[in-house]
Design a protein around this motif. Structure first.
Motif, PDB file in Angstrom:
ATOM      1  N   GLU A 322      17.429 -44.600 -33.903  1.00  0.00           N
ATOM      2  CA  GLU A 322      17.199 -43.167 -33.962  1.00  0.00           C
ATOM      3  C   GLU A 322      15.738 -42.860 -34.254  1.00  0.00           C
ATOM      4  O   GLU A 322      15.144 -41.937 -33.661  1.00  0.00           O
ATOM      5  CB  GLU A 322      18.075 -42.531 -35.041  1.00  0.00           C
ATOM      6  CG  GLU A 322      19.568 -42.736 -34.877  1.00  0.00           C
ATOM      7  CD  GLU A 322      20.328 -42.291 -36.112  1.00  0.00           C
ATOM      8  OE1 GLU A 322      19.688 -41.632 -36.964  1.00  0.00           O
ATOM      9  OE2 GLU A 322      21.531 -42.595 -36.230  1.00  0.00           O
ATOM     10  N   THR A 323      15.172 -43.605 -35.165  1.00  0.00           N
ATOM     11  CA  THR A 323      13.784 -43.362 -35.556  1.00  0.00           C
ATOM     12  C   THR A 323      12.844 -43.570 -34.376  1.00  0.00           C
ATOM     13  O   THR A 323      11.934 -42.767 -34.119  1.00  0.00           O
ATOM     14  CB  THR A 323      13.391 -44.285 -36.721  1.00  0.00           C
ATOM     15  OG1 THR A 323      14.270 -44.062 -37.816  1.00  0.00           O
ATOM     16  CG2 THR A 323      11.966 -44.039 -37.163  1.00  0.00           C
ATOM     17  N   VAL A 324      13.054 -44.660 -33.629  1.00  0.00           N
ATOM     18  CA  VAL A 324      12.209 -44.934 -32.462  1.00  0.00           C
ATOM     19  C   VAL A 324      12.348 -43.812 -31.433  1.00  0.00           C
ATOM     20  O   VAL A 324      11.356 -43.314 -30.865  1.00  0.00           O
ATOM     21  CB  VAL A 324      12.578 -46.299 -31.848  1.00  0.00           C
ATOM     22  CG1 VAL A 324      11.828 -46.508 -30.529  1.00  0.00           C
ATOM     23  CG2 VAL A 324      12.249 -47.409 -32.830  1.00  0.00           C
ATOM     24  N   LEU A 325      13.576 -43.382 -31.202  1.00  0.00           N
ATOM     25  CA  LEU A 325      13.817 -42.339 -30.214  1.00  0.00           C
ATOM     26  C   LEU A 325      13.170 -41.016 -30.619  1.00  0.00           C
ATOM     27  O   LEU A 325      12.497 -40.355 -29.818  1.00  0.00           O
ATOM     28  CB  LEU A 325      15.322 -42.154 -30.010  1.00  0.00           C
ATOM     29  CG  LEU A 325      15.749 -41.052 -29.018  1.00  0.00           C
ATOM     30  CD1 LEU A 325      15.203 -41.361 -27.619  1.00  0.00           C
ATOM     31  CD2 LEU A 325      17.269 -40.924 -28.981  1.00  0.00           C
ATOM     32  N   LEU A 326      13.379 -40.622 -31.900  1.00  0.00           N
ATOM     33  CA  LEU A 326      12.817 -39.353 -32.347  1.00  0.00           C
ATOM     34  C   LEU A 326      11.299 -39.385 -32.385  1.00  0.00           C
ATOM     35  O   LEU A 326      10.640 -38.379 -32.069  1.00  0.00           O
ATOM     36  CB  LEU A 326      13.376 -39.013 -33.736  1.00  0.00           C
ATOM     37  CG  LEU A 326      14.870 -38.662 -33.768  1.00  0.00           C
ATOM     38  CD1 LEU A 326      15.342 -38.523 -35.212  1.00  0.00           C
ATOM     39  CD2 LEU A 326      15.147 -37.371 -33.008  1.00  0.00           C
ATOM     40  N   ARG A 327      10.753 -40.519 -32.755  1.00  0.00           N
ATOM     41  CA  ARG A 327       9.286 -40.637 -32.745  1.00  0.00           C
ATOM     42  C   ARG A 327       8.756 -40.536 -31.326  1.00  0.00           C
ATOM     43  O   ARG A 327       7.724 -39.916 -31.075  1.00  0.00           O
ATOM     44  CB  ARG A 327       8.871 -41.967 -33.369  1.00  0.00           C
ATOM     45  CG  ARG A 327       9.024 -42.014 -34.870  1.00  0.00           C
ATOM     46  CD  ARG A 327       7.930 -41.249 -35.585  1.00  0.00           C
ATOM     47  NE  ARG A 327       6.693 -42.003 -35.614  1.00  0.00           N
ATOM     48  CZ  ARG A 327       5.482 -41.475 -35.700  1.00  0.00           C
ATOM     49  NH1 ARG A 327       5.342 -40.185 -35.724  1.00  0.00           N
ATOM     50  NH2 ARG A 327       4.405 -42.241 -35.715  1.00  0.00           N
ATOM     51  N   ALA A 328       9.492 -41.155 -30.376  1.00  0.00           N
ATOM     52  CA  ALA A 328       9.056 -41.079 -28.988  1.00  0.00           C
ATOM     53  C   ALA A 328       9.105 -39.651 -28.457  1.00  0.00           C
ATOM     54  O   ALA A 328       8.349 -39.291 -27.539  1.00  0.00           O
ATOM     55  CB  ALA A 328       9.930 -41.995 -28.122  1.00  0.00           C
ATOM     56  N   ARG A 329       9.995 -38.822 -29.038  1.00  0.00           N
ATOM     57  CA  ARG A 329      10.114 -37.435 -28.587  1.00  0.00           C
ATOM     58  C   ARG A 329       9.280 -36.467 -29.424  1.00  0.00           C
ATOM     59  O   ARG A 329       9.466 -35.253 -29.355  1.00  0.00           O
ATOM     60  CB  ARG A 329      11.573 -37.010 -28.613  1.00  0.00           C
ATOM     61  CG  ARG A 329      12.407 -37.769 -27.570  1.00  0.00           C
ATOM     62  CD  ARG A 329      13.801 -37.229 -27.488  1.00  0.00           C
ATOM     63  NE  ARG A 329      14.562 -37.894 -26.418  1.00  0.00           N
ATOM     64  CZ  ARG A 329      15.803 -37.576 -26.067  1.00  0.00           C
ATOM     65  NH1 ARG A 329      16.426 -36.599 -26.715  1.00  0.00           N
ATOM     66  NH2 ARG A 329      16.436 -38.220 -25.089  1.00  0.00           N
ATOM     67  N   GLY A 330       8.391 -37.008 -30.235  1.00  0.00           N
ATOM     68  CA  GLY A 330       7.408 -36.170 -30.908  1.00  0.00           C
ATOM     69  C   GLY A 330       7.643 -35.894 -32.373  1.00  0.00           C
ATOM     70  O   GLY A 330       6.862 -35.166 -32.995  1.00  0.00           O
ATOM     71  N   ALA A 331       8.734 -36.411 -32.933  1.00  0.00           N
ATOM     72  CA  ALA A 331       8.966 -36.185 -34.367  1.00  0.00           C
ATOM     73  C   ALA A 331       7.923 -36.936 -35.184  1.00  0.00           C
ATOM     74  O   ALA A 331       7.611 -38.096 -34.903  1.00  0.00           O
ATOM     75  CB  ALA A 331      10.363 -36.647 -34.755  1.00  0.00           C
TER      76      ALA A 331
END
Length: 1013
Positions: A322-331
């Motif tokens: 989840e962290t990798v995905l959200l970081r990739a989407r700008g979080a």
């Protein structure tokens, strides 16, 4: 999906881990609150109960001086000092005046009357008959007689033959008359407000009787030595540790402050009482609690936050995708950390409040009499919550900053490893410094410049820092140990044990957190057991040395022998069951030069029976020869002693000479017979004295006292002695035949020509012998304050500690001591204690207190125990250890969850390679068993190593006033330790079995693929 819904969904997906974090917060806040508040409450209640049980001079401070020419100005000046220095600290003071014995007569009987003016006396007493002197009817009756109203002590009234309505004539230039308007008795002679005065307990004192309670003005008008006293007492119901500490600091300065007041005067001002010593002892007990209190708190903190670290790592690992995905989407990393912080607050705030409030509620229900500070719960809950927020949110921020990591709980980079290593090295250095300071002082307690006992902030951390440092060092050693196990397992056929050993060796960091928390918890439990065992040993020794007998009975108001001593002949305990041995003991203050010491005189031949466990028996053996030489033994059944008395005085001399015989009981207590008077004018005659009805009596001499003849010398000559009409003339009963009595020296002793010990053999405590440079065979002198005897002594032995006298003790045989003081012509001290051996000391002490009321004070050895302060601290230590074991179990659960999440692929691969589900299950069980078993063993070793370095010193610090020469035995309280280990292993085994069953269930699923997990 909005940010709020996303955050809620993420939290809901990991509710199990978050709930575990909340559980840790609840336990940590609850247990920490319980430990802190229970120790604070028990310290206050222990202080109050201890002060309430203190009796006599030990519970009061007194300053006294002659009454000034202006008594009112003197009283005002003293009040201004005492109101400033005593009253603010939960203490009170009272003023009283007392006269020296005033020559008085009543119906031709002469005696010394002691007058007392004490406004608070009526509140501490009961009327036997009549009224108090300030009552209107008493004043009216006295005015009618031209006298002063006085209420007389009932025991003195009985001894003097006085009753209400009798008149007492006082001698002197300003002669006065006292009208006895009533009689009274103290409610509790041992009340510190009475200051342990013998005349209050018995109605008699040397050369005096009373006291007569009168108005102050009546006493001030007498031509007698009048002393004004100010007595300070602590209020046990209101005192706090802080007020006691401040009062203890003020007490030594009161006397100089009083001296600085001109109106008080300085001639003869003295400070008396043991309140400062009592407060010092109790404050030392409180200091011991403060020295122990950090141990459970630090243990809870280390293990609790280690468990939180493990859970935060598990949470980060579960959310890695989840962290990798959200970081990739700008979080941003900050947003992800903020969301985690909100989750922690949402669950942590209620958990912290419930934990702290629950602890307070439990304490209020189980210990209702103690004071509670609600602020403690708020502070603890806040600290736990903030710490949890930093650990969990900080971990989330680091994971977000470094979204790609190698595995749950695995290597997290060189920087993190470097920080961990640096922190570990720093902790080891701090532990070494703290241990060095701890060993330097030999205790976490040190004496400040003012003499108060304070907790050293560095040394007090030594036990826990050493424990943590050793646990970390052991954790660092697990890698080579696991590698060794791997090589040993590889040599054996089959996947088990080689497979689990390989996992432990190659993925040690995955198991390190649970191993560390388990090591800390088991080590903390072991340290607690060792400290508890060592404290029990030294507390038992200290209580034994402080009490003497298994039960010590103290009699009020005894100083010197003045007449037939019924207590010496009959202890009154014949009908009391449970007593196996008993003996009289004299304990009093002496002076060796200007040094203070305490002499303890007991029957040396019975020391092993009446004082078991004190170590006095072996030393007392060196005194038995002096006991045998104390005096010749009378034949059993002797009823009379006859002696011819010749009196030579100028013609016309009136008055009489009272003759008495002095004996020692079989136990060594001195008692004279009732005196028989011989008229001087008659020139003497035969005297028959009734011998006490007791076996084993020893004769030590005769006494003669001149009455009613003044200004002349009377020569007293004694003839041969006969027992029951049979002459016993010879070396054993030969006495000095002639003595001269005068009005200035009206008393004489006819001592035996042979026997006795000169010098008196004594045994010294080790410290006293070193201080006065005395060796065995050496001689020294001391003066006994009771009676004033000057004793020339020879050292017969040295004892580490004289029972009840500490490191300033002088041990003597009672019979030899009494014979020596009799021979010296001084007052013969009366024994004031009786030491008793019994099978149930607490029960016997309670029974004696109940049956004999205020006439005796019975203390079992448990009364001298430090348990009032230390038992709650040890209970807190056990609570801390139990909490640490709970956190270790939570870490094990987190480890199992991490293994389940990170090694699903391994289960799939092994299943595809044909490894049976049962084999994989056994391998997982073996991994956990070896991990936890090794951690328990290492934790036990770490705990014992820490205990060997610190437990005995902690135990000594926990028992105030133990002389340094008394060794502390290393002990272990095995029962709680075994129970704690057994319960932990049982629960850990259940968790491991559950994890193994889960592996077997997953591996047994047909067509299993990794993404199905």
């Amino acid at each position: 999906m909005g940010a709020a819904r996303t955050a809620f969904a993420r939290a809901n997906a990991r509710v199990g881990v978050l709930a575990s974090i909340a559980a840790v917060v609840l336990l940590l806040s609850g247990l920490s609150t319980a430990v802190i508040d229970s120790l604070a409450g028990s310290s206050t209640s222990g202080l109050r109960s201890s002060l309430a049980s203190v009796q006599g001079t030990a519970g009061a401070a007194r300053w006294q001086i002659r009454v000034a020419q202006d008594p009112e100005a003197q009283a005002d000046a003293a009040a201004s000092v005492l109101d400033r220095m005593i009253t603010p600290f939960d203490a009170s003071w009272s003023r009283s005046i007392e006269t020296a014995p005033v020559d008085a007569t009543s119906d031709g009987t002469a005696f010394g009357a002691v007058l007392l003016a004490d406004p608070g006396a009526a509140g501490r007493s009961e009327l036997v008959d009549g009224s108090w002197p300030e009552a209107p009817e008493a004043i009216g009756a006295a005015d009618a007689e031209g006298a002063v109203p006085a209420t007389l002590h009932a025991a003195a009234a009985e001894a003097l033959g006085l009753a209400s309505g009798d008149v007492v004539e006082l001698a002197g230039d300003s002669a006065r008359r006292l009208l006895v308007v009533g009689t009274w008795l103290p409610l509790e002679p041992s009340d510190p407000a009475w200051f342990g005065e013998g005349i209050i307990a018995t109605g008699a004192a040397t050369d005096g009787a009373g006291p007569f309670l009168v108005a102050e003005a009546s006493a001030l008008a007498l031509p007698a030595a009048i002393v004004v006293r100010w007595t300070a007492l602590v209020d046990p119901a209101a005192v706090t540790p802080d007020s006691a500490r401040l009062l203890r600091a003020e007490l030594p300065d009161v006397e100089p402050a009083l001296r600085a007041e001109p109106a008080i005067g300085t001639d003869g001002l003295s400070a008396l009482g043991g309140l400062d010593t009592t407060l010092s002892r109790l404050l030392a007990g409180l200091g011991a609690v403060r020295a122990i209190a950090p141990l459970p708190l630090l243990l809870l903190a280390f293990t609790g936050f280690a468990a939180l670290t493990r859970l935060s790592t598990l949470l980060g690992a579960a959310r890695r995708g989840e962290t990798v995905l959200l970081r990739a989407r700008g979080a941003s990393a900050g947003r992800l950390a903020r969301d985690t912080a909100i989750e922690v607050l949402a669950l942590g705030i209620p958990a912290a409040i419930i934990g702290a409030a629950g602890a307070e509620a439990l304490l209020m229900a189980t210990r209702p009499g103690e004071t509670r500070d609600q602020g403690t719960a708020a502070v603890v809950a806040s600290v736990v919550l903030v710490g949890t927020l930093i650990v969990v949110a900080g971990r989330a921020w680091l994971d977000a900053r470094r979204p790609v990591v190698r595995g749950a709980g695995d290597e997290v980079g060189r920087v993190a490893r470097g920080l961990a290593t640096g922190g570990g090295v720093l902790l080891v250095v701090l532990a070494a410094v703290a241990l060095w300071q701890f060993r330097l002082y030999g205790s976490p307690l040190v004496a400040s410049a003012s003499g108060a006992i304070e907790v050293d902030p560095i040394a007090v951390l030594a036990p826990m820092l050493v424990l943590v440092a050793l646990a970390l060092a052991a954790l660092w050693l697990t890698r080579p140990i696991d590698a060794l196990f791997e090589r040993l397992a590889a040599a054996r056929p089959g996947l088990v044990p080689s497979l689990p050993m390989r996992q432990l060796a190659r993925r040690a960091s995955l198991y390190s957190a649970a191993s560390l928390v388990t090591m800390l918890a088991v080590a903390g439990l072991t340290l607690s057991a060792a400290f508890a065992g060592s404290w029990q040993a030294i507390d038992r020794t200290a209580s034994t040395l402080a009490t003497g007998g298994e039960v010590r009975v103290s009699y009020a108001g005894r100083d010197v022998v003045q007449g037939p001593d019924q207590l010496a002949l009959d202890d009154g305990f014949d009908d009391v069951a449970g007593i196996t041995a008993a003996g009289p003991v004299y304990r009093g203050e002496v002076r060796i030069g200007s040094d203070r010491a305490t002499v303890v005189a007991l029957p040396s031949g019975a020391a092993d029976r009446i004082a078991p466990g004190t170590g006095a028996a072996d030393a007392a053996a060196a005194l038995e020869e002096s006991a045998v030489a104390a005096g010749p033994v009378l034949p059993n059944g002797t009823t009379t002693l006859d002696v011819a008395v010749a009196l030579d005085a100028p013609a016309g001399t009136g008055g009489s000479v009272a003759v008495s015989a002095w004996f020692l009981t079989e136990e060594g207590a001195a008692t004279p017979t009732a005196p028989v008077s011989v008229d001087v004018a008659a020139g003497g005659g035969p005297v028959r004295l009734d011998a006490p009805a007791a076996e084993g009596l020893r004769f030590i001499g005769l006494g003669a006292s001149l009455n009613g003849a003044s200004g002349v010398d009377v020569l007293v000559s004694f003839g041969p002695i006969s027992l029951d009409g049979t002459s016993v003339a010879g070396p054993g009963f030969e006495i000095e035949p002639e003595h001269v009595l005068t009005s200035k020296a009206p008393n004489a002793r006819a001592t035996l020509a042979g026997g006795g010990s000169d010098p008196l053999p004594v045994v010294l405590s080790t410290d006293l012998a070193e201080r006065i440079s005395a060796e065995v065979g050496g001689r020294f002198a001391f003066r006994v304050l009771d009676g004033g005897a000057e004793v020339d002594a020879v050292v017969a032995g040295v004892l580490p500690v004289v029972p009840t006298a500490g490191d300033d003790g002088v041990l003597a045989d009672l019979a030899a001591f009494e014979r020596y003081t009799f021979d010296s012509g001084a007052g013969v001290p009366a024994f004031g204690e009786r030491w008793i051996a019994t099978s149930d000391p607490d029960l016997l002490a309670a029974e004696l207190d109940r049956e004999h009321g205020s006439s005796v004070i019975a203390d079992a050895r448990s009364a001298s125990s430090s348990a009032a302060f230390i038992a709650p601290a040890i209970a807190a230590l056990w609570i801390g250890a139990a909490g640490a074991l709970l956190f270790a179990l939570i870490s094990v659960v987190a480890l199992v969850a991490a293994l389940g999440g990170s090694r699903l692929g391994e289960i799939v691969v092994l299943r595809a390679l044909g490894v049976p589900a049962r084999t994989q299950s056994r391998a997982r069980l073996a991994e956990l068993a070896v991990t936890l078993g090794t951690a328990v063993v290492i934790g036990t070793l770490v705990g014992f190593a820490t205990a060997l370095l610190t437990a005995r010193e902690l135990a000594r610090a926990a028992v105030a006033g133990v002389p340094a020469v008394v060794p502390v035995e290393f002990g272990v309280d095995l029962a709680p330790w075994l129970i704690g280990i057994a319960v932990f292993l049982l629960l850990a085994a259940a968790i491991a079995v559950g994890a193994a069953a889960s592996v077997r269930r997953i591996a047994s699923r047909p067509g299993l693929r990794q993404e199905e997990g």
